[in-house]
Design an enzyme around this catalytic site. Structure first.
Site, mmCIF file in Angstrom:
data_model
loop_
_atom_site.group_PDB
_atom_site.id
_atom_site.type_symbol
_atom_site.label_atom_id
_atom_site.label_comp_id
_atom_site.label_asym_id
_atom_site.label_seq_id
_atom_site.Cartn_x
_atom_site.Cartn_y
_atom_site.Cartn_z
ATOM 1 N N PRO A 46 -30.809 8.607 -45.570
ATOM 2 C CA PRO A 46 -31.271 9.729 -45.125
ATOM 3 C C PRO A 46 -30.137 10.718 -45.493
ATOM 4 C CG PRO A 46 -31.739 8.172 -43.354
ATOM 5 C CD PRO A 46 -30.775 7.582 -44.333
ATOM 6 N N GLU A 47 -30.429 11.757 -45.897
ATOM 7 C CA GLU A 47 -29.422 12.903 -46.500
ATOM 8 C C GLU A 47 -29.738 14.043 -45.180
ATOM 9 O OE1 GLU A 47 -28.783 13.610 -50.654
ATOM 10 O OE2 GLU A 47 -29.260 11.595 -51.044
#
Ligand SMILES: [Zn+2]
Length: 291
Positions: free
Chosen positions: A2-3
């Site tokens: 996840p960014e």
């Protein structure tokens, strides 16, 4: 992994399930590297508390509590944060999924990978933090306590300006891609969005950071904000195990121009997208559109 957009989407959707609700019970798995604060201390100190807000700092979620402590969460590689009752096939392993009839595939019950579960006084849905690979993190900060994890973060990628990027880039001989991934310079950007922003700017990920002009840094900062905002709008990228807290899939992966499109034609010029390894990370670019 996840960014920023996935963490921001998680924040937006999980906040209503956490903020303002008094915690009645805390369930954890055993002590492990997942817990930066020992689970027994979490159980003892979170009970009876209420989150006043849910903020995002880089890729961390930070909930200030009503006793001055702060609960810090990081999704790591495979962390999933959601309210009980949400349904998504992504919450089940492939083998479990295959063994179930379609109508049974959606229910989720807390399992061995459910490392933190907060139940609330209002008896509404519990909040669940599940992580198969346990690279996620849970940390409870005492009032006023600081942590290098948050302190060392650079400017948020959604607010990074061309001037800030240029100032950092001038000091670096390393490839620009490395600079974009350095959380102490720009917090929140990751592999997908760095590759996409570099494509929009026409700059190869391998280009030495110091060789970017001020104008290119301005364009790069704008492009980075643009791809991050667009991804947040579309619910993030549904890649690997990321699941939005309400079980919905993000759609940004459908808009990727270069990331993980090796060998496929560039949407702008038709040239095959290339993949190179810089440091330990892969980078994707169009050899014709990016110089
Ligand atoms: Zn191209």
């Amino acid at each position: 992994m996840p960014e920023l957009p996935e963490v921001e989407v998680t924040r937006e959707r999980i906040a209503p399930a956490l903020v303002g609700r008094r915690i009645a019970a805390v369930h954890t798995t055993r002590t492990s590297y997942f817990f930066l604060t020992p689970p027994e201390r979490l159980r003892e100190r979170l009970c009876g508390r209420r989150a006043l807000d849910l903020e995002r700092v880089g890729k961390y979620l930070v909930a200030p509590l009503d006793d001055g402590r702060r609960l810090v969460l990081h999704l790591g590689m495979t962390g999933q944060l959601f309210a009980e009752g949400v349904s998504s096939v992504r919450l089940l392993s492939a083998t479990v999924r295959a063994a179930l009839a379609p109508e049974e595939q959606r229910a989720f019950a807390p399992d061995a990978h459910t490392h933190l579960r907060l139940a609330f006084e209002d008896r509404g849905p519990a909040l669940i933090f599940r992580d198969v690979r346990k690279f996620g993190k849970v940390l409870l900060l005492e009032p006023g306590e600081k942590t290098v994890r948050l302190e060392r973060l650079g400017v948020d990628a959604l607010r990074a300006s061309g001037a800030e990027l240029y100032a950092a880039a001038r000091k670096r001989t390393a490839p620009i891609k490395n600079l974009l991934l350095d959380q102490s310079v720009i917090a929140g950007a990751g592999n997908i969005y760095a590759d996409e922003a570099l494509f929009l700017t026409g700059v190869r990920p391998t280009r030495g950071a110091r060789r970017l002009t001020r104008r290119q840094c301005d364009a790069l900062a704008t492009a980075l904000q643009r791809v991050l905002r667009r991804s947040i709008e579309t619910g993030g990228s549904s890649i690997s195990d990321y699941v939005a807290p309400d079980g919905r899939d993000g759609a940004y992966q459908d808009e990727r121009r270069v990331y993980a499109r090796e060998g496929q034609p560039c949407h702008a010029c038709g040239t095959q997208i290339r993949r190179v390894v810089i440091g330990q990370r892969s980078a994707h670019y169009c050899p014709r559109c990016q110089a």
